[in-house]
Design a protein around this motif. Structure first.
Motif, PDB file in Angstrom:
ATOM      1  N   GLY A   1       0.792  -1.226   0.000  1.00 12.81           N
ATOM      2  CA  GLY A   1       0.000   0.000   0.000  1.00 12.81           C
ATOM      3  C   GLY A   1       0.820   1.270   0.000  1.00 12.81           C
ATOM      4  N   ASN A   2       1.727   1.404   0.988  1.00 14.37           N
ATOM      5  CA  ASN A   2       2.539   2.621   1.055  1.00 14.37           C
ATOM      6  C   ASN A   2       3.486   2.736  -0.136  1.00 14.37           C
ATOM      7  N   MET A   3       3.987   1.596  -0.600  1.00 15.23           N
ATOM      8  CA  MET A   3       4.847   1.616  -1.792  1.00 15.23           C
ATOM      9  C   MET A   3       4.089   2.177  -2.987  1.00 15.23           C
ATOM     10  N   ARG A   4       2.876   1.673  -3.228  1.00 14.52           N
ATOM     11  CA  ARG A   4       2.107   2.121  -4.387  1.00 14.52           C
ATOM     12  C   ARG A   4       1.834   3.617  -4.316  1.00 14.52           C
ATOM     13  N   HIS A   5       1.517   4.099  -3.117  1.00 11.27           N
ATOM     14  CA  HIS A   5       1.233   5.523  -2.915  1.00 11.27           C
ATOM     15  C   HIS A   5       2.462   6.366  -3.260  1.00 11.27           C
ATOM     16  N   ALA A   6       3.626   5.943  -2.746  1.00  8.63           N
ATOM     17  CA  ALA A   6       4.854   6.689  -3.007  1.00  8.63           C
ATOM     18  C   ALA A   6       5.253   6.610  -4.473  1.00  8.63           C
ATOM     19  N   MET A   7       5.056   5.450  -5.107  1.00  6.28           N
ATOM     20  CA  MET A   7       5.412   5.315  -6.520  1.00  6.28           C
ATOM     21  C   MET A   7       4.550   6.227  -7.382  1.00  6.28           C
ATOM     22  N   ALA A   8       3.266   6.330  -7.052  1.00  8.86           N
ATOM     23  CA  ALA A   8       2.402   7.273  -7.769  1.00  8.86           C
ATOM     24  C   ALA A   8       2.944   8.687  -7.635  1.00  8.86           C
ATOM     25  N   GLY A   9       3.442   9.018  -6.424  1.00 13.99           N
ATOM     26  CA  GLY A   9       4.006  10.341  -6.216  1.00 13.99           C
ATOM     27  C   GLY A   9       5.275  10.567  -7.010  1.00 13.99           C
ATOM     28  N   PHE A  10       6.177   9.581  -7.023  1.00 10.98           N
ATOM     29  CA  PHE A  10       7.417   9.714  -7.790  1.00 10.98           C
ATOM     30  C   PHE A  10       7.123   9.914  -9.276  1.00 10.98           C
TER      31      PHE A  10
ATOM     32  N   ASN B   1       1.527   1.126 -14.127  1.00 15.99           N
ATOM     33  CA  ASN B   1       2.801   0.805 -13.497  1.00 15.99           C
ATOM     34  C   ASN B   1       2.663   0.568 -11.997  1.00 15.99           C
ATOM     35  N   ILE B   2       1.881   1.386 -11.309  1.00 18.50           N
ATOM     36  CA  ILE B   2       1.766   1.204  -9.862  1.00 18.50           C
ATOM     37  C   ILE B   2       0.953  -0.046  -9.529  1.00 18.50           C
ATOM     38  N   VAL B   3      -0.006  -0.389 -10.394  1.00 18.44           N
ATOM     39  CA  VAL B   3      -0.740  -1.642 -10.204  1.00 18.44           C
ATOM     40  C   VAL B   3       0.196  -2.836 -10.415  1.00 18.44           C
TER      41      VAL B   3
ATOM     42  N   LEU C   1      13.395   5.184  -0.114  1.00 18.43           N
ATOM     43  CA  LEU C   1      14.186   4.370  -1.039  1.00 18.43           C
ATOM     44  C   LEU C   1      15.247   3.535  -0.334  1.00 18.43           C
ATOM     45  N   SER C   2      15.299   3.578   1.001  1.00 17.47           N
ATOM     46  CA  SER C   2      16.323   2.842   1.733  1.00 17.47           C
ATOM     47  C   SER C   2      16.084   1.331   1.654  1.00 17.47           C
ATOM     48  N   ARG C   3      17.068   0.565   2.014  1.00 13.38           N
ATOM     49  CA  ARG C   3      17.081  -0.879   1.739  1.00 13.38           C
ATOM     50  C   ARG C   3      15.885  -1.626   2.335  1.00 13.38           C
ATOM     51  N   GLU C   4      15.480  -1.308   3.549  1.00 12.05           N
ATOM     52  CA  GLU C   4      14.408  -2.058   4.207  1.00 12.05           C
ATOM     53  C   GLU C   4      13.035  -1.444   3.994  1.00 12.05           C
ATOM     54  N   ASN C   5      12.957  -0.413   3.171  1.00 10.76           N
ATOM     55  CA  ASN C   5      11.711   0.335   3.106  1.00 10.76           C
ATOM     56  C   ASN C   5      10.844  -0.064   1.918  1.00 10.76           C
ATOM     57  N   ARG C   6      10.026   0.880   1.451  1.00 11.39           N
ATOM     58  CA  ARG C   6       8.882   0.609   0.590  1.00 11.39           C
ATOM     59  C   ARG C   6       9.195  -0.075  -0.742  1.00 11.39           C
ATOM     60  N   PHE C   7      10.364   0.167  -1.308  1.00  2.00           N
ATOM     61  CA  PHE C   7      10.648  -0.316  -2.656  1.00  2.00           C
ATOM     62  C   PHE C   7      11.692  -1.422  -2.686  1.00  2.00           C
TER      63      PHE C   7
ATOM     64  N   ARG D   1      11.206  -0.193 -11.543  1.00  2.00           N
ATOM     65  CA  ARG D   1      10.813   1.072 -12.186  1.00  2.00           C
ATOM     66  C   ARG D   1      10.464   2.111 -11.129  1.00  2.00           C
ATOM     67  N   GLY D   2       9.777   1.691 -10.065  1.00  2.00           N
ATOM     68  CA  GLY D   2       9.472   2.623  -8.978  1.00  2.00           C
ATOM     69  C   GLY D   2      10.734   3.166  -8.331  1.00  2.00           C
ATOM     70  N   ILE D   3      11.722   2.279  -8.115  1.00  2.00           N
ATOM     71  CA  ILE D   3      13.004   2.727  -7.549  1.00  2.00           C
ATOM     72  C   ILE D   3      13.671   3.730  -8.483  1.00  2.00           C
ATOM     73  N   ALA D   4      13.650   3.429  -9.786  1.00  2.00           N
ATOM     74  CA  ALA D   4      14.284   4.320 -10.761  1.00  2.00           C
ATOM     75  C   ALA D   4      13.616   5.685 -10.786  1.00  2.00           C
ATOM     76  N   TYR D   5      12.293   5.717 -10.721  1.00  2.00           N
ATOM     77  CA  TYR D   5      11.595   7.008 -10.676  1.00  2.00           C
ATOM     78  C   TYR D   5      11.928   7.757  -9.387  1.00  2.00           C
ATOM     79  N   GLY D   6      12.022   7.024  -8.277  1.00  2.00           N
ATOM     80  CA  GLY D   6      12.396   7.674  -7.023  1.00  2.00           C
ATOM     81  C   GLY D   6      13.795   8.258  -7.091  1.00  2.00           C
TER      82      GLY D   6
END
Length: 387
Positions: A225-234, A256-258, A309-315, A334-339
């Motif tokens: 959930g939180n990952m998808r939200h942040a990826m939409a933001g990035f 992409n977020i789905v 974007l840290s190792r243990e976090n959302r992405f 792709r989410g990491i790359a956008y971040g």
């Protein structure tokens, strides 16, 4: 601290949008008096002088509910004595703070436990960690126990529940011209409390439920959930969009977020045991948020990019979990790359091909052993650059 033990009371440590807007709303509607503790004492005194605040619940469409909350007291945070006295007396403390405040919260809880032991108190104290910090209960428990003597540690084991809580709502900025103490949260706010850690009789509060296997639930919430939200933001930031609802309406971003959500969800299903019906209900709940029309600013959602974007976090966390279970994290990469692209822009850094890998190692905590994910991220970053 003048408290009436005959009334239902809850201490709220951290009186922001989650503290006042989700926890405060749910408990206030159930007849609890709120005791608000926040380090921003100047603001708390202003709120105290106003005597009330409004909690607004909205999905941007048909739901727009407003509640006036005036059953609260302000706890002085300039010294520890008042909050320690409160925690000695009340039996529910909701911690709505960032991980950086864990040590100070643990300190006052430990002092309150020692005071309870000294007074012969046998009541339970449940500490609700309403925070998206993975492993939070163990961290807070260790900090509390490090300050307790033998009797305090025995009381902790017998009477203190340090409970992970899944907050099923987001705090949203108020509309222009609103009262400065209004709090706005997304529709259907709720709390899921770790049933295994809870001590004593359960709460009867609408919107508050108990769930077993909280570790799996918080990983699902953060990694999916939180990952998808942040990826939409990035992705929205790179597309020049202002609100998350605009990102959700963009077909490219949504696809992409789905895709990233489905990868992460498949991984956590392999890692943890979930009740199939509960999981299906949660997926429906989280999917419905894509069609809400809440004007949640992209800039708010992507704050603290390096932490997200840290190792243990959302992405990176779910991407590595995918690899552990034989799932290719194409969309998560792709989410990491956008971040990384957003962070590079914020830092005014231009990344050539070779520099992308080094930047990913620096920000995401990746090493040469994570070469599969690094390779995917570099290729996705190149695709973003072409676009």
């Amino acid at each position: 601290m003048d408290t009436n033990r005959s009334e239902k009371r809850v201490a709220i440590l951290g009186a922001g949008k989650i503290g006042r807007g989700v926890v405060g709303l749910l408990f206030s509607r159930a007849g609890y008096r709120l005791y608000l503790y926040d380090m921003y004492m100047e603001g708390m005194r202003q709120l105290e002088a106003q005597g009330y605040y409004e909690a607004r619940v909205t999905d941007g469409h048909d739901v727009d509910e407003r509640y006036r909350i005036d059953g609260f007291s302000i706890v002085d945070s300039s010294e520890d004595d008042e909050i320690v006295e409160l925690l000695q007396d009340v039996d529910i403390a909701a911690c709505c703070v960032y991980e950086g405040a864990f040590a100070s919260i643990a300190h006052v809880v430990a002092r309150a436990i020692e005071a309870r032991v000294a007074s012969g108190c046998e009541r339970d104290l449940n500490v609700l960690l309403c925070v998206n910090a993975l492993g939070a209960p163990a961290k807070v428990s260790d900090l509390i126990l490090s300050e307790l003597g033998e009797a305090g540690a025995a009381y902790f084991d017998a009477h203190v529940g340090v409970c992970q809580v899944m907050v099923l709502a987001a705090g949203i900025p108020s509309e222009a011209g609103a009262n400065p103490w209004q709090v706005v949260v997304s529709a259907n706010p709720g709390l899921e409390i770790d049933a295994d850690a809870w001590k004593g009789e359960r709460l009867a509060v609408d919107g508050v439920v108990y769930a077993a296997g909280a570790q799996g639930l918080i990983y699902r919430k953060v990694y999916c959930g939180n990952m998808r939200h942040a990826m939409a933001g990035f992705m929205g930031r790179m597309a020049g969009l202002e609100y998350i609802c605009d990102c959700h309406r963009d077909p490219w971003i949504r696809a992409n977020i789905v895709g990233a959500f489905e990868e992460a969800h498949a991984a956590v299903l392999q890692e943890y045991d979930y009740d199939a019906d509960e999981d299906a209900e949660w997926v429906d709940f989280i999917t419905a948020k894509l069609d809400a029309d809440v004007r949640d600013p992209v800039e708010r959602v992507i704050a603290k990019m390096d932490e997200k974007l840290s190792r243990e976090n959302r992405f990176v966390g779910p991407a590595l979990m995918c690899l552990d279970h034989g799932i290719v994290p194409f969309y998560l990469a792709r989410g990491i790359a956008y971040g990384l692209a957003c962070l590079a822009r914020e830092r005014d850094v231009e990344l050539e091909d070779a520099a992308v890998c080094a930047f990913a190692k620096e920000v995401c905590g990746l090493t040469d052993d994570d070469w599969i994910l690094l390779d995917l991220v570099v290729k996705q970053y190149a695709d973003i650059a072409r676009r």
